[in-house]
Write a protein that holds these residues in place. Sequence first.
Motif, PDB file in Angstrom:
ATOM      1  N   MET A  32      58.648   0.641  45.011  1.00 41.46           N
ATOM      2  CA  MET A  32      57.710  -0.321  45.572  1.00 41.46           C
ATOM      3  C   MET A  32      56.504   0.397  46.167  1.00 41.46           C
ATOM      4  O   MET A  32      56.652   1.463  46.775  1.00 41.46           O
ATOM      5  N   ASN A  33      55.334  -0.203  45.968  1.00 43.91           N
ATOM      6  CA  ASN A  33      54.197   0.204  46.770  1.00 43.91           C
ATOM      7  C   ASN A  33      54.021  -0.854  47.852  1.00 43.91           C
ATOM      8  O   ASN A  33      54.845  -1.773  47.963  1.00 43.91           O
ATOM      9  N   GLN A  34      52.986  -0.760  48.632  1.00 46.28           N
ATOM     10  CA  GLN A  34      52.826  -1.702  49.733  1.00 46.28           C
ATOM     11  C   GLN A  34      52.684  -3.132  49.246  1.00 46.28           C
ATOM     12  O   GLN A  34      53.240  -4.064  49.826  1.00 46.28           O
ATOM     13  N   GLN A  35      51.967  -3.320  48.143  1.00 43.03           N
ATOM     14  CA  GLN A  35      51.763  -4.665  47.606  1.00 43.03           C
ATOM     15  C   GLN A  35      53.079  -5.270  47.098  1.00 43.03           C
ATOM     16  O   GLN A  35      53.343  -6.457  47.297  1.00 43.03           O
ATOM     17  N   VAL A  46      62.800  -9.760  44.826  1.00 49.28           N
ATOM     18  CA  VAL A  46      62.394  -8.371  44.689  1.00 49.28           C
ATOM     19  C   VAL A  46      61.300  -8.212  43.646  1.00 49.28           C
ATOM     20  O   VAL A  46      61.452  -8.635  42.497  1.00 49.28           O
ATOM     21  N   THR A  47      60.212  -7.594  44.057  1.00 46.94           N
ATOM     22  CA  THR A  47      59.129  -7.207  43.163  1.00 46.94           C
ATOM     23  C   THR A  47      58.973  -5.698  43.247  1.00 46.94           C
ATOM     24  O   THR A  47      58.928  -5.130  44.347  1.00 46.94           O
ATOM     25  N   PHE A  48      58.901  -5.049  42.104  1.00 47.35           N
ATOM     26  CA  PHE A  48      58.743  -3.605  42.041  1.00 47.35           C
ATOM     27  C   PHE A  48      57.337  -3.237  41.587  1.00 47.35           C
ATOM     28  O   PHE A  48      56.565  -4.083  41.142  1.00 47.35           O
ATOM     29  N   LYS A  54      51.869   0.704  35.543  1.00 47.82           N
ATOM     30  CA  LYS A  54      50.908   0.771  36.648  1.00 47.82           C
ATOM     31  C   LYS A  54      50.570  -0.622  37.185  1.00 47.82           C
ATOM     32  O   LYS A  54      49.409  -0.938  37.479  1.00 47.82           O
ATOM     33  N   SER A  55      51.601  -1.446  37.335  1.00 43.11           N
ATOM     34  CA  SER A  55      51.378  -2.809  37.832  1.00 43.11           C
ATOM     35  C   SER A  55      52.651  -3.339  38.489  1.00 43.11           C
ATOM     36  O   SER A  55      53.731  -2.765  38.333  1.00 43.11           O
ATOM     37  N   LEU A  56      52.504  -4.445  39.218  1.00 46.51           N
ATOM     38  CA  LEU A  56      53.663  -5.067  39.859  1.00 46.51           C
ATOM     39  C   LEU A  56      54.475  -5.832  38.824  1.00 46.51           C
ATOM     40  O   LEU A  56      53.941  -6.357  37.841  1.00 46.51           O
ATOM     41  N   TRP A  57      55.797  -5.896  39.035  1.00 47.37           N
ATOM     42  CA  TRP A  57      56.626  -6.754  38.196  1.00 47.37           C
ATOM     43  C   TRP A  57      57.790  -7.292  39.016  1.00 47.37           C
ATOM     44  O   TRP A  57      58.442  -6.560  39.749  1.00 47.37           O
ATOM     45  N   THR A  58      57.984  -8.576  38.936  1.00 44.09           N
ATOM     46  CA  THR A  58      59.089  -9.225  39.649  1.00 44.09           C
ATOM     47  C   THR A  58      60.320  -9.193  38.766  1.00 44.09           C
ATOM     48  O   THR A  58      60.309  -9.717  37.647  1.00 44.09           O
TER      49      THR A  58
END
Length: 217
Positions: A32-35, A46-48, A54-58
């Motif tokens: 996880m990053n902060q976002q 949970v979102t990783f 290089k992007s968010l994924w739930t």
Amino acid sequence: MLDKIDFDKGNGLIPAIIQCSDTRQVLMLGYMNQQAYLKSVAQGRVTFYSRSKKSLWTKGETSGNFLDIVQMSLDCDGDTLLILVKAPKAVCHKGTKSCFTQEISLDNSTSAPNNLDRSSGFTQELEQIIALKLEQKQPGSYTYALQSKGIAKVAQKVGEEAVELVIEAMSDSKELFLNEAADLLYHYLLLIKVKGYSLTQVEQILKQRHLEKESQE
């Protein structure tokens, strides 16, 4: 909690260990990053952060196997999260409940050691299997058929298995005793489920009794 998390140590990322809240089985590890953290907290799922895309994924947005958060804990160094989630049907992209299925032998052989204990934690997994059989009303299922006869019949079966276990306790047969113990445990778990309770609730009572006893000593 955000101000206590050290994202800088891992160049903006922290590992997040995902664990089943019912069985305590470790399901997977993500980052996880902060976002991703803020989105997870806001949505309760949970979102990783995908290091490859290089992007968010739930988790579950494609399969439907979302990881609904029960509890989040931060480790002592502030750089790792432990996230308890409701028991999903599957987590791994290969269809298994956990990503951790490949056993590694400590003797450098290619096969797992013969004395490896594979039964650890199975009781709570068995509780979920029983729940699934009842939910799906599986045709030909002994579990569902017994439950369908009513609570009195289930309770009677537990009593019968308890008596059989006591009888075998008086004998010298290890095999018969352990098999009767297994029968009793299975029907005991079924009775708890039919009553609408869980093994965790029973464990909590035992834990509380232990703590109270310790405080008195």
